[in-house]
Design a protein around this motif. Structure first.
Motif, PDB file in Angstrom:
ATOM      1  N   PHE A  41     115.112  56.579  57.887  1.00 50.93           N
ATOM      2  CA  PHE A  41     113.751  56.975  57.503  1.00 50.93           C
ATOM      3  C   PHE A  41     113.444  58.320  58.145  1.00 50.93           C
ATOM      4  O   PHE A  41     113.722  58.529  59.328  1.00 50.93           O
ATOM      5  N   GLY A  42     112.827  59.226  57.393  1.00 43.60           N
ATOM      6  CA  GLY A  42     112.644  60.583  57.895  1.00 43.60           C
ATOM      7  C   GLY A  42     111.245  61.122  57.783  1.00 43.60           C
ATOM      8  O   GLY A  42     111.071  62.281  57.401  1.00 43.60           O
ATOM      9  N   SER A  43     110.223  60.323  58.100  1.00 46.48           N
ATOM     10  CA  SER A  43     108.849  60.802  57.934  1.00 46.48           C
ATOM     11  C   SER A  43     107.980  60.513  59.147  1.00 46.48           C
ATOM     12  O   SER A  43     106.894  59.958  59.021  1.00 46.48           O
ATOM     13  N   SER A  44     108.439  60.881  60.327  1.00 49.24           N
ATOM     14  CA  SER A  44     107.610  60.721  61.513  1.00 49.24           C
ATOM     15  C   SER A  44     108.064  61.701  62.595  1.00 49.24           C
ATOM     16  O   SER A  44     108.903  62.568  62.333  1.00 49.24           O
ATOM     17  N   ASP A  45     107.526  61.536  63.789  1.00 52.45           N
ATOM     18  CA  ASP A  45     107.724  62.543  64.828  1.00 52.45           C
ATOM     19  C   ASP A  45     109.120  62.548  65.442  1.00 52.45           C
ATOM     20  O   ASP A  45     109.407  63.395  66.294  1.00 52.45           O
ATOM     21  N   HIS A  46     109.993  61.649  65.026  1.00 51.33           N
ATOM     22  CA  HIS A  46     111.382  61.725  65.491  1.00 51.33           C
ATOM     23  C   HIS A  46     112.142  62.845  64.797  1.00 51.33           C
ATOM     24  O   HIS A  46     113.155  63.324  65.318  1.00 51.33           O
ATOM     25  N   VAL A  47     111.633  63.299  63.635  1.00 45.73           N
ATOM     26  CA  VAL A  47     112.374  64.260  62.823  1.00 45.73           C
ATOM     27  C   VAL A  47     112.575  65.610  63.514  1.00 45.73           C
ATOM     28  O   VAL A  47     113.707  66.127  63.548  1.00 45.73           O
ATOM     29  N   PRO A  48     111.535  66.260  64.073  1.00 49.39           N
ATOM     30  CA  PRO A  48     111.776  67.553  64.725  1.00 49.39           C
ATOM     31  C   PRO A  48     112.780  67.474  65.870  1.00 49.39           C
ATOM     32  O   PRO A  48     113.567  68.408  66.073  1.00 49.39           O
ATOM     33  N   PHE A  49     112.775  66.376  66.606  1.00 47.21           N
ATOM     34  CA  PHE A  49     113.747  66.217  67.691  1.00 47.21           C
ATOM     35  C   PHE A  49     115.153  66.060  67.121  1.00 47.21           C
ATOM     36  O   PHE A  49     116.104  66.698  67.600  1.00 47.21           O
ATOM     37  N   HIS A  50     115.287  65.230  66.115  1.00 55.57           N
ATOM     38  CA  HIS A  50     116.585  65.044  65.461  1.00 55.57           C
ATOM     39  C   HIS A  50     117.115  66.369  64.923  1.00 55.57           C
ATOM     40  O   HIS A  50     118.299  66.689  65.106  1.00 55.57           O
ATOM     41  N   ASN A  51     116.243  67.146  64.282  1.00 59.03           N
ATOM     42  CA  ASN A  51     116.681  68.430  63.718  1.00 59.03           C
ATOM     43  C   ASN A  51     117.107  69.421  64.793  1.00 59.03           C
ATOM     44  O   ASN A  51     117.864  70.351  64.513  1.00 59.03           O
ATOM     45  N   ALA A  52     116.595  69.221  66.007  1.00 54.97           N
ATOM     46  CA  ALA A  52     116.974  70.089  67.128  1.00 54.97           C
ATOM     47  C   ALA A  52     118.193  69.559  67.873  1.00 54.97           C
ATOM     48  O   ALA A  52     118.569  70.109  68.918  1.00 54.97           O
ATOM     49  N   GLY A  53     118.807  68.494  67.351  1.00 54.82           N
ATOM     50  CA  GLY A  53     120.009  67.949  67.973  1.00 54.82           C
ATOM     51  C   GLY A  53     119.736  67.005  69.124  1.00 54.82           C
ATOM     52  O   GLY A  53     120.632  66.735  69.933  1.00 54.82           O
ATOM     53  N   ILE A  54     118.513  66.490  69.213  1.00 61.30           N
ATOM     54  CA  ILE A  54     118.119  65.597  70.307  1.00 61.30           C
ATOM     55  C   ILE A  54     118.125  64.159  69.784  1.00 61.30           C
ATOM     56  O   ILE A  54     117.504  63.874  68.758  1.00 61.30           O
ATOM     57  N   PRO A  55     118.793  63.221  70.450  1.00 60.97           N
ATOM     58  CA  PRO A  55     118.803  61.825  69.995  1.00 60.97           C
ATOM     59  C   PRO A  55     117.387  61.255  69.939  1.00 60.97           C
ATOM     60  O   PRO A  55     116.673  61.245  70.939  1.00 60.97           O
ATOM     61  N   ALA A  56     116.966  60.797  68.769  1.00 59.29           N
ATOM     62  CA  ALA A  56     115.608  60.296  68.588  1.00 59.29           C
ATOM     63  C   ALA A  56     115.616  59.226  67.515  1.00 59.29           C
ATOM     64  O   ALA A  56     116.477  59.210  66.635  1.00 59.29           O
ATOM     65  N   ALA A  57     114.630  58.321  67.597  1.00 64.69           N
ATOM     66  CA  ALA A  57     114.509  57.284  66.574  1.00 64.69           C
ATOM     67  C   ALA A  57     113.061  56.858  66.433  1.00 64.69           C
ATOM     68  O   ALA A  57     112.283  56.865  67.394  1.00 64.69           O
ATOM     69  N   LEU A  58     112.722  56.497  65.207  1.00 68.17           N
ATOM     70  CA  LEU A  58     111.418  55.951  64.860  1.00 68.17           C
ATOM     71  C   LEU A  58     111.479  54.427  64.920  1.00 68.17           C
ATOM     72  O   LEU A  58     112.451  53.817  64.461  1.00 68.17           O
ATOM     73  N   PHE A  59     110.417  53.817  65.467  1.00 76.04           N
ATOM     74  CA  PHE A  59     110.293  52.360  65.467  1.00 76.04           C
ATOM     75  C   PHE A  59     109.113  51.980  64.582  1.00 76.04           C
ATOM     76  O   PHE A  59     107.985  52.423  64.816  1.00 76.04           O
ATOM     77  N   ILE A  60     109.378  51.158  63.562  1.00 77.07           N
ATOM     78  CA  ILE A  60     108.355  50.826  62.573  1.00 77.07           C
ATOM     79  C   ILE A  60     108.682  49.466  61.949  1.00 77.07           C
ATOM     80  O   ILE A  60     109.856  49.140  61.720  1.00 77.07           O
ATOM     81  N   TRP A  61     107.646  48.674  61.685  1.00 75.74           N
ATOM     82  CA  TRP A  61     107.829  47.419  60.951  1.00 75.74           C
ATOM     83  C   TRP A  61     107.894  47.717  59.461  1.00 75.74           C
ATOM     84  O   TRP A  61     107.015  48.393  58.912  1.00 75.74           O
ATOM     85  N   MET A  62     108.940  47.201  58.805  1.00 71.55           N
ATOM     86  CA  MET A  62     109.158  47.464  57.392  1.00 71.55           C
ATOM     87  C   MET A  62     109.891  46.299  56.760  1.00 71.55           C
ATOM     88  O   MET A  62     110.498  45.483  57.453  1.00 71.55           O
ATOM     89  N   GLY A  63     109.849  46.276  55.437  1.00 72.11           N
ATOM     90  CA  GLY A  63     110.731  45.397  54.682  1.00 72.11           C
ATOM     91  C   GLY A  63     111.611  46.265  53.817  1.00 72.11           C
ATOM     92  O   GLY A  63     111.122  47.176  53.150  1.00 72.11           O
TER      93      GLY A  63
END
Length: 462
Positions: free
Chosen positions: A385-407
């Protein structure tokens, strides 16, 4: 600012449920990483309290309410977060950054209730109220759709599904003498109720033109069907805006030039017209509760708790934060945990996901999933999933992940289910918060985060 708030009674019942369930649903974990890791997990699990986290959700979503990026309510949110973190003993700083103008409308009712909507810049923007009776029109793309007696009314219409179509609706409403126009958002492709939207117009009008959330249009239609409904329309153009990140730092037990940094960050703004209880007061509440628990623990990594501003306007706060970092500072960040929408009660959002923009695993996803395994908590799964604040860190090469409840549908991992009331005035504690889901997220994220800051962990392949 929505018509009725039922949060207090439901909040009390949620707290009672939270107290009652404790850790129900967690099997006694088979400790795959040894007794020491499980014991460290329990230092977090035994202390994190869903009640406390949801109290933060209540304050942000009910006492403050909607928190559009750059407006005064977002600054009140930042002050509340900063005060809370300072109260825990953290060093706190504000990071301001510019954001684009906002055009905010208010719809007032005779009983004193008000709703927040978006105002079209090309429509009438005035703090002097335009008053009129609501008339709900099902069409609007043809002049014949408007009944006799339309002149002088405030027209509410489901917006056409194209920009050209709803521009025609506005043209026609003005031609037949409407005092104001409210375009109702539509239901989304996944069944999600449409959020407040900004009408894009090319013609200037001398009447207010607003964009409402889908549910606001439905409420107006239902009220008008029962009898005359009088409303007052006002709007304001907000310019020269600044949004704000709130940054709290916990120093490591000992610090060297090789000391790594770990971030737990959650956005504190909401979209226009939405109280944002789950999106994302829940993430902020989780972050503040983990900060409370961690305050007395020694850690070997520098830990930052960050409340990002204006995520809903394009991840602006997290982008700004990353853009200000030097390459050396970026290299020092070992992991970024981003909780966003972590307490929904939506039945189709069955799992808590650790998401990366490309589906790759990293230290963040692995630490959380390992924590879930140690705790016997099967809620946590990896995902894309690519629509939250983990994205800028990921794009900068920094390990990041979003935590979200989903189905997520098993036959297509790109088809996902988020609650129907996402980004709407129904995103409240009463309608959209689960104490049990909050507790599960606190346990998994709290334990996973603790495993990365309490000792050195070899970096995993991104």
């Amino acid at each position: 600012m929505v018509v009725k708030r039922k949060g207090s009674k439901v909040f009390a019942s949620l707290l009672a449920v939270s107290i009652a369930f404790g850790s129900v649903g967690y099997a006694s974990a088979e400790n795959t990483n040894g007794k020491s890791s499980y014991a460290h997990d329990q230092k977090v699990v035994a202390r994190v309290d869903a009640n406390r986290a949801i109290e933060h959700v209540r304050y942000l979503s009910e006492e403050i309410g909607t928190r559009p990026g750059g407006l005064e309510a977002e600054k009140r949110s930042a002050d509340y977060i900063a005060k809370t973190l300072k109260g825990y003993g953290y060093d706190v700083e504000y990071q301001y950054f510019p954001v684009a103008d906002q055009y905010i409308a208010n719809v007032a009712f005779a009983d004193g209730n008000t709703w927040e909507m978006a105002a079209a810049p090309n429509g009438k923007l005035s703090t002097e109220a335009v008053k009129g009776q609501v008339l709900y029109v099902a069409g609007g793309t043809n002049l014949s759709d408007f009944p006799s007696g339309t002149a002088g009314k405030i027209i509410v219409m489901p917006r056409a599904d194209t920009t050209a179509g709803y521009r025609t609706q506005v043209d026609n409403a003005v031609k037949v003498g409407a005092k104001g126009v409210i375009l109702q958002s539509l239901v989304g492709s996944r069944g999600n109720y449409g959020q407040t939207f900004n009408p894009s117009l090319t013609t200037n009008y001398d009447v207010p033109v607003y964009g409402s959330a889908f549910i606001q249009g439905e409420w107006l239609k239902e009220q008008a069907a029962k009898g005359p409904v009088e409303i007052s329309l006002t709007a304001k153009h907000y310019s020269n805006l600044q949004s704000v990140n709130v940054i709290a730092t916990k120093a490591p037990k000992t610090k060297t030039t090789k000391t790594k940094q770990v971030i737990l960050g959650a956005h504190h703004d909401s979209v226009v017209g939405a109280f944002g209880a789950n999106d994302n007061a829940s993430g902020v509440g989780l972050m503040l509760e983990i900060a409370r628990v961690y305050k007395g623990y020694n850690t070997e990594k520098e830990l930052k708790f960050i409340a990002f501003g204006s995520e809903e306007r394009g991840l602006l706060g997290s982008r700004y934060y990353v853009d200000q970092l030097t390459q050396e500072q970026r290299d020092s960040i070992e992991a970024v945990f981003v909780p966003d929408m972590v307490a929904t009660n939506y039945d189709k959002a069955k799992n808590l996901y650790a998401m990366t923009p490309n589906g790759s695993t990293n230290l963040v996803t692995d630490s959380a999933i390992s924590a879930g395994a140690r705790l016997g908590n099967s809620d946590i799964l990896p995902g894309t999933f690519g629509s939250s604040d983990h994205v800028p860190f990921h794009n900068a090469g920094i390990p990041a992940a979003l935590f979200i409840w989903m189905g997520i549908d098993s036959w297509d991992p790109l088809v996902y289910h988020i609650e129907k009331v996402y980004h709407t005035p129904q995103d409240t504690i009463a309608d959209n918060i689960s104490a049990e889901r909050m507790k599960s997220a606190l346990d998994i994220i709290g334990a996973g985060l603790f495993s990365t800051v309490r000792k050195d962990v070899p970096a995993l392949n991104k």
